[in-house]
Design an enzyme around this catalytic site. Structure first.
Site, PDB file in Angstrom:
ATOM      1  N   HIS A   1      71.233 -51.441  50.065  1.00 30.08           N
ATOM      2  CA  HIS A   1      69.831 -51.434  49.644  1.00 30.08           C
ATOM      3  C   HIS A   1      68.991 -50.886  50.797  1.00 30.08           C
ATOM      4  CE1 HIS A   1      66.590 -52.594  47.082  1.00 30.08           C
ATOM      5  NE2 HIS A   1      66.190 -53.648  47.769  1.00 30.08           N
TER       6      HIS A   1
ATOM      7  N   HIS B   1      67.650 -60.968  50.695  1.00 25.87           N
ATOM      8  CA  HIS B   1      67.010 -60.006  51.592  1.00 25.87           C
ATOM      9  C   HIS B   1      65.506 -60.256  51.606  1.00 25.87           C
ATOM     10  CE1 HIS B   1      66.374 -58.088  47.724  1.00 25.87           C
ATOM     11  NE2 HIS B   1      65.737 -57.048  48.239  1.00 25.87           N
TER      12      HIS B   1
ATOM     13  N   ASP C   1      69.590 -56.485  44.084  1.00 30.92           N
ATOM     14  CA  ASP C   1      69.044 -55.357  44.824  1.00 30.92           C
ATOM     15  C   ASP C   1      70.123 -54.584  45.568  1.00 30.92           C
ATOM     16  OD1 ASP C   1      66.864 -56.703  43.831  1.00 30.92           O
ATOM     17  OD2 ASP C   1      65.581 -56.060  45.487  1.00 30.92           O
TER      18      ASP C   1
ATOM     19  N   ASP D   1      59.744 -59.925  46.649  1.00 32.49           N
ATOM     20  CA  ASP D   1      60.081 -60.510  45.344  1.00 32.49           C
ATOM     21  C   ASP D   1      61.296 -61.439  45.415  1.00 32.49           C
ATOM     22  OD1 ASP D   1      61.390 -58.023  45.889  1.00 32.49           O
ATOM     23  OD2 ASP D   1      62.095 -57.899  43.824  1.00 32.49           O
TER      24      ASP D   1
ATOM     25  N   HIS E   1      66.543 -58.405  37.080  1.00 28.80           N
ATOM     26  CA  HIS E   1      65.715 -57.646  38.019  1.00 28.80           C
ATOM     27  C   HIS E   1      65.093 -56.440  37.311  1.00 28.80           C
ATOM     28  CE1 HIS E   1      64.667 -55.555  41.882  1.00 28.80           C
ATOM     29  NE2 HIS E   1      64.554 -56.791  42.311  1.00 28.80           N
TER      30      HIS E   1
HETATM   31 ZN   LIG Z   1      63.937 -57.051  44.298  1.00 31.38          ZN
HETATM   32 ZN   LIG Z   2      64.805 -55.259  47.320  1.00 22.37          ZN
END
Ligand SMILES: [Zn+2]
Ligand SMILES: [Zn+2]
Length: 305
Positions: free
Chosen positions: A142, A62, A212, A66, A270
């Site tokens: 997300h 996505h 995520d 990051d 993460h």
């Molecule tokens: Zn992330």
């Molecule tokens: Zn994210």
């Protein structure tokens, strides 16, 4: 049948002095697959001695920074180092717009072609298949459209059992057909079922990447029974409200998904930059799913030798 996972970045939104934004690399039968490309990915690839020109497929879950801000730098380096081979990028169509703009403004001339494969975010999809490897995307929940990825490696050809080989005088053509799963018809017309005269070369090996995502059991059917599940665990359990609000997961969320999906092993990552010690994070996840390990920069996990 090699199947290795190396973590290049295990941090969430902000890096720390020893943790980098999301990126991982899979070596499956000597082919390299890059999964997410946060800042510093190309530096990490160098640090851990991966040959960047051997990467032909990049998967971007996505478009939070990051997970992709390292990509234009990597693409540029590949070109400077003389790449001519097409690079495949699996991502949102918006990443193409971002890369096109950066390339145009910086007057970068890539010496190779980029081939984009735009992800669907509402259903699972087969992205790539070759002799032994199949790669799928599947939807995650997300704040912006996000995909997980499933990598399955299986040797599709079978071995013919020795006793049968010794008994029958098989032609080369017959051997080829049996190896790919066909039944055998004897000289007098009897059909011998393929499963009675073959055995699988090795068990399939599978890895699922859930980056995520908030806790959502709808992911379970896509990842059931995998050998290794990466599931984000941005927060510890006492921050579950923050996790819901930001559509991330806690240690307990990740472990519950692993439990429900009956996976063999869970790897969490993460991590929020607020955590300097990872041991409490691990312990908390292990309280629900014992076979949990930590994603650590530079560490390689051997799913199959
Ligand atoms: Zn992330
Ligand atoms: Zn994210």
């Amino acid at each position: 049948m090699k199947f290795h996972l190396t973590i290049l970045g295990s941090s969430s939104a902000t890096p720390t002095s020893d943790r980098y934004p999301s990126s991982q690399i899979l070596n499956i039968s000597d082919k390299l697959y890059l999964v997410d490309c946060g800042e510093a990915t190309q530096i990490q690839l160098r640090r851990y001695k991966f040959k960047i020109q051997k990467i032909n497929h990049i998967f971007i879950s996505h478009l939070h920074g990051d997970h992709y801000l390292g990509i234009t730098g990597l693409l540029s380096t590949m070109s400077i180092l003389g790449r001519t081979t097409t690079l495949h990028i699996y991502s949102s169509h918006l990443l193409k717009d971002i890369i096109d703009l950066q390339i145009k403004i910086s007057d970068i001339h890539l010496g190779y072609a980029l081939e984009y494969h735009f992800l669907k975010y509402d259903a699972s999809e087969l992205l790539l298949t070759d002799k032994n490897t199949s790669i799928y995307s599947f939807p995650l929940t997300h704040r912006i459209p996000t995909c997980g990825f499933l990598f399955i490696n299986s040797v599709k050809e079978k071995n013919i059992i020795r006793e049968f080989l010794q008994k029958e005088q098989l032609t080369f053509d017959e051997i080829k057909k049996i190896k790919v799963g066909e039944d055998y018809i004897t000289g007098d017309g009897r059909i011998i079922k393929n499963q009675d005269i073959t055995m699988a070369k090795s068990k399939p090996v599978s890895y699922a990447y859930c980056a995520d995502t908030m806790y959502d059991e709808s992911v379970v059917p896509y990842i059931t029974g995998v050998d290794l599940l990466y599931h984000e665990a941005t927060f510890m359990h006492n921050m579950s409200d923050a996790a819901r609000e930001k559509q991330h997961s806690t240690t307990i969320d990740a472990a519950n998904i692993a439990l429900k999906a009956n996976v063999k092993q869970l790897i969490i990552g993460h991590y929020s930059a607020r955590y300097t010690e990872l041991e409490p994070i691990l312990k908390e996840a292990q309280s629900v799913f014992a076979n949990t390990i930590l994603a650590i920069e530079g560490k390689t996990y051997y799913l199959s030798d």
